[in-house]
Enzyme design. Structure first.
Site, PDB file in Angstrom:
ATOM      1  N   SER A  35       3.406  -2.943  -8.492  1.00 50.96           N
ATOM      2  CA  SER A  35       2.993  -2.083  -7.379  1.00 50.96           C
ATOM      3  C   SER A  35       3.883  -2.339  -6.168  1.00 50.96           C
ATOM      4  O   SER A  35       4.578  -3.356  -6.076  1.00 50.96           O
ATOM      5  CB  SER A  35       1.533  -2.355  -7.005  1.00 50.96           C
ATOM      6  OG  SER A  35       1.396  -3.675  -6.510  1.00 50.96           O
ATOM      7  N   HIS A  36       3.854  -1.411  -5.213  1.00 45.42           N
ATOM      8  CA  HIS A  36       4.638  -1.556  -3.990  1.00 45.42           C
ATOM      9  C   HIS A  36       4.284  -2.851  -3.265  1.00 45.42           C
ATOM     10  O   HIS A  36       5.166  -3.572  -2.788  1.00 45.42           O
ATOM     11  CB  HIS A  36       4.394  -0.355  -3.065  1.00 45.42           C
ATOM     12  CG  HIS A  36       5.069  -0.487  -1.730  1.00 45.42           C
ATOM     13  ND1 HIS A  36       4.429  -1.017  -0.636  1.00 45.42           N
ATOM     14  CD2 HIS A  36       6.328  -0.189  -1.330  1.00 45.42           C
ATOM     15  CE1 HIS A  36       5.260  -1.029   0.392  1.00 45.42           C
ATOM     16  NE2 HIS A  36       6.412  -0.525  -0.005  1.00 45.42           N
ATOM     17  N   SER A  37       2.992  -3.153  -3.199  1.00 46.48           N
ATOM     18  CA  SER A  37       2.547  -4.359  -2.482  1.00 46.48           C
ATOM     19  C   SER A  37       3.204  -5.609  -3.051  1.00 46.48           C
ATOM     20  O   SER A  37       3.673  -6.480  -2.304  1.00 46.48           O
ATOM     21  CB  SER A  37       1.024  -4.491  -2.574  1.00 46.48           C
ATOM     22  OG  SER A  37       0.382  -3.296  -2.212  1.00 46.48           O
TER      23      SER A  37
END
Length: 837
Positions: free
Chosen positions: A793-795
């Site tokens: 994920s981006h996070s």
């Protein structure tokens, strides 16, 4: 004939009311319905006519209650009553109106029900009371509030053999509190069901999982029960023993749940059911669709096609809160859902992927995802995919840049020119349809770009896992950091603008105050400020296509309002953050870690293989953020600006009040309005209210259907754990280890971009998920915890870039943690520990 037995009623008969039709529908499917008959609506009309009652009179209720029943009606009704009495000791008399199932209406308790009716005289009296109940003030007001046409509603009456219930209750096939479609709720107590329906008792509550039939129980006081007497009924107190034990056995709970699933399948819709149990036999007394929980029955074919239907819920659909963390607008759903489905079908075919397509649908404003596996020769498909991927792995980033240059940028230029046009309705419709078509092309190319990178990452992860003898290869992503991408480049430019501010005392003073319109005014009052604004404008023209709400049209983009960028620059000024220095350190650390890792590998053949795939993966590591910059974010931003222009056109045609209202229409509605503009203000207001409700909906089902373990495992890689981790405790939250390291700090829960200002240097960022817009917070945060997201994920990716610990996919962090809590974030093991004072 004014009365009809259940067996003789045609299901298309509109003169028997909703309650009767529901009972008859179930009885014909051999569900346990007591026998009965229906007094058709014509009987009431004839009764009014016979007694000369003016429907506009003030005392209509009294006139009906004490009028005379015509002899032909009385004879018919008494014969039907006596026939039913041969099988039952007494009957129940209930109103049955077509208004009871009006869309959005819930008429339970608005009409009358009479139990334990034994004599013909009492029976006729109760029929008149049911007729009269339609004309009480409370029902008239209720029907008017629900936009019912009062003059058109008529009253039928259902007469049923009375079940002498030892236990009775109400069942909801969809949890009415959480709206969880996978959970049945049963409310039950002793005696006849009116005690529960009228709210006299606190019932036992049973929650039943539809797939596993696991039961959660909550004991109610069951204060009283209603029992039948020789005449009428009596309300008596329950005994202490009755109050202290559950009124249903596990076996009976499961039996009720199984019957409920049958009824729900029959209706193809969530239902609520009233039941009674006599001599251990279950009887269904009423059933109806849960109209207040239901989808809009007036959805157009297009709107139904993009909405999650009751049939869909039998299949595995997973809540996609990683990409779509909010409730999306109707217009955005109209664009993105067909684009995903058709785009993935096309790209997956070209890439020889192991899925046929990726479907999206919307439920309560939230996006759910379902993959369709490839239907052909699976092994052959895998081999074809592998051969194709090997040929393009070395050029993934170059290939992406070429697609963006040749396909996206030319269309964006066209869309910019369309936005500047002096539009009329017909021209607006032509461009709108072209935009919807381009979305499908865009997501074909989108997945053409990202899917090969995902495949390459999987290979590198497997190599790393085998070379290190670790259970997981997640740590390899630490070696894919320190590669400049458009998200990092945006931060770099913001950081440099902050350095410009810090070099001038007057600019620094302006940025000490909250960024408002007044700040912009002050910047225009001196030479340094004007020069800074010029630099800011240059930045926004290149990097300003970011929305404050990713993956939607509703949020402002930076280009529209420079205050969004200014507030981030202000944070950089206060934090004294230097992007270039930190990025240089990240690159050096990655290079050093990679060198040390290679030195540990003794097998030269495997080392060379890993190096080859790793170098390709490092080169391609820019894809996630660069494709988001040029495709996801920029396409939505450019589309927003054009749609606002279209919205302005429709405001001029009195369709709605403000141009932003356009986002609360579905695409097919918008196309129709461009052909024939009509006033939509009431519908828009309703949609805005629904949007707020959808955004505030908690406890959405994480998924529908019954997934295989392999499906859950694959979904977890990108979306995080599907369910809350069983290892969670009062002071510990388990998630996915996504960026190594340990950090202790103070929690700040950030829900929207409007709350970015809350995060101070060293705080632990807690949020649902992050998008590239949130990247600017990572240089401030000491660690990151998210509800949604997996290791890709981006996070997770950006936390690794900024070398801060991250635990993602916890599901519960934003609910469990609050501002000011002290936590230790263990990004190596995926554990968050809440520290007690």
């Amino acid at each position: 004939m004014y009365s009809l037995s259940f067996e003789k009623v045609d299901e298309a008969n509109e003169q028997v009311g909703s309650k009767a039709l529901n009972l008859i529908k179930m009885k014909r499917k051999n569900l346990p319905i007591p026998d009965g008959f229906v007094i058709q609506t014509e009987a009431l009309k004839r009764y009014i006519e016979w007694n000369g009652i003016d429907r506009q009179t003030d005392n209509i209720h009294e006139r009906i209650l004490y009028g005379e029943i015509p002899i032909e009606i009385e004879t018919d009704l008494i014969e039907a009553f006596q026939n039913l009495k041969r099988a039952y000791r007494s009957v129940a008399v209930r109103s049955s109106s077509g208004a009871e199932d009006l869309e959005g209406a819930s008429f339970a308790g608005q009409y009358e029900t009479y139990l334990n009716v034994k004599s013909a005289e009492d029976f006729l009296s109760k029929v008149k009371a049911c007729w009269a109940s339609f004309f009480t003030e409370r029902v008239e007001q209720y029907t008017q509030n629900m936009y019912a046409d009062f003059d058109e509603i008529s009253m039928a009456v259902v007469v049923q053999g009375l079940i002498q219930s030892e236990v009775s209750g109400v069942i909801f096939s969809q949890n009415p509190v959480t709206h969880n479609t996978k959970e049945i709720m049963i409310n039950a107590s002793y005696g006849l069901g009116e005690a529960i329906v009228s709210g006299l008792v606190t019932p036992d509550v049973y929650l039943v999982n539809k797939q596993t039939f696991e039961v959660e129980k909550e004991k109610g006081l069951k204060e009283v029960k209603i029992i039948p007497l020789v005449e009428g009924v009596e309300e008596i107190e329950t005994t202490e023993d009755e109050q202290q034990r559950f009124c249903l056995t596990n076996e009976k709970i499961v039996e009720l749940a199984e019957i409920t699933k049958e009824v729900e399948a029959l209706y193809q819709h969530p239902v609520d059911i009233e039941f009674g149990i006599q001599d251990d036999q279950v009887y269904l007394l009423q059933a109806r669709e849960i109209t207040t929980l239901a989808e809009d029955n007036k959805l157009t074919p297009f709107q139904k096609d993009i909405s999650l239907s009751f049939d869909d819920m039998e299949e595995f659909w997973i809540l996609n809160d990683t990409s779509f963390s909010h409730a999306v607008s109707p217009l955005y759903a109209s664009f993105i859902i067909p684009a995903f489905s058709e785009g993935t079908a096309s790209s997956f075919q070209k890439l020889k992927f192991i899925f046929d397509r990726l479907n999206l649908k919307v439920y309560k404003g939230h996006i759910y995802t379902r993959t369709e596996p490839f239907q052909g020769d699976f092994n052959k498909r895998i081999q074809e995919h592998k051969e194709l991927m090997e040929s393009i792995y070395p050029i993934l980033a170059k290939r992406m840049n070429q697609i963006i240059k040749e396909q996206f940028l030319p269309y964006y230029n066209k869309l910019d020119s369309f936005t500047q046009e002096n539009l009329n309705l017909q021209r607006g419709k032509e461009i709108l349809q072209g935009l919807a078509d381009f979305y499908k092309t865009a997501y074909d190319l989108h997945f053409d770009i990202v899917m090969p990178q995902m495949s390459l990452n999987t290979i590198v992860e497997e190599y790393y896992k085998n070379l290190t003898n670790k259970k997981s290869g997640h740590d390899v992503y630490e070696l894919l950091t320190g590669k400049m991408n458009k998200s990092l480049e945006t931060d770099q430019q913001l950081s440099r603008l902050a350095l410009t501010v810090k070099r001038d005392s007057e600019l620094t003073e302006i940025f000490q105050e909250e960024c408002t319109e007044n700040s912009l005014k002050k910047l225009g009052e001196n030479k340094a400020g004007k020069s800074f604004v010029t630099e800011l404008d240059t930045f926004l023209k290149q990097f300003g296509y970011r929305s404050v709400i990713s993956h939607d049209f509703v949020g402002e983009i930076w280009l529209e309002n420079p205050l969004h960028a200014l507030s981030i620059i202000q944070g950089y000024v206060k934090d004294s953050y230097n992007f270039d220095e930190n990025f240089e350190q990240t690159v050096k650390k990655r290079e050093q870690n990679y060198k040390e890792f290679l030195a540990q590998i003794e097998d030269s053949k495997h080392k060379e293989e890993f190096k080859k795939y790793y170098e390709w993966a490092l080169d391609a590591s820019v894809i996630r953020d660069d494709h988001h910059f040029y495709i996801d974010a920029m396409l939505d931003a450019k589309a927003r600006l054009f749609l606002l222009k279209l919205g302005h056109l429709l405001v001029n045609h009195q369709v709605f009040l403000v141009k932003e209202d356009i986002f609360f229409l579905y695409l097919d509605e918008l196309e129709s309005l461009l052909e024939n503009p009509v006033d939509m203000t009431k519908l828009i207001e309703k949609r805005k209210e629904e949007q707020v409700e959808h955004e505030q909906t908690s406890n959405l089902p994480r998924y529908f259907g019954t997934p295989e373990p392999t499906q859950l495992k694959e979904a977890e890689k990108y979306m995080g754990a599907i369910e809350e981790n069983d290892a969670n405790s009062e002071n510990s939250i388990k998630g996915l280890a996504s960026s190594s390291g340990t950090y202790t700090g103070k929690v700040k829960v950030i829900s929207t971009t409007k709350e970015f200002y809350k995060l101070e240097k060293g705080d632990v960022l807690v949020c649902k998920t992050t998008t590239p817009l949130w990247t600017t917070l990572f240089q401030t945060a000491g660690a990151v915890i998210t509800d949604a997201g997996g290791i890709l994920s981006h996070s997770a990716i950006i936390a690794r870039e900024y070398e801060i610990p991250a635990v993602v996919g916890t599901k519960i962090s934003t609910n469990k943690l609050k501002d000011g809590d002290m936590v230790t974030v263990d990004g190596t093991n995926g554990i968050v520990t809440l520290l007690t004072e």
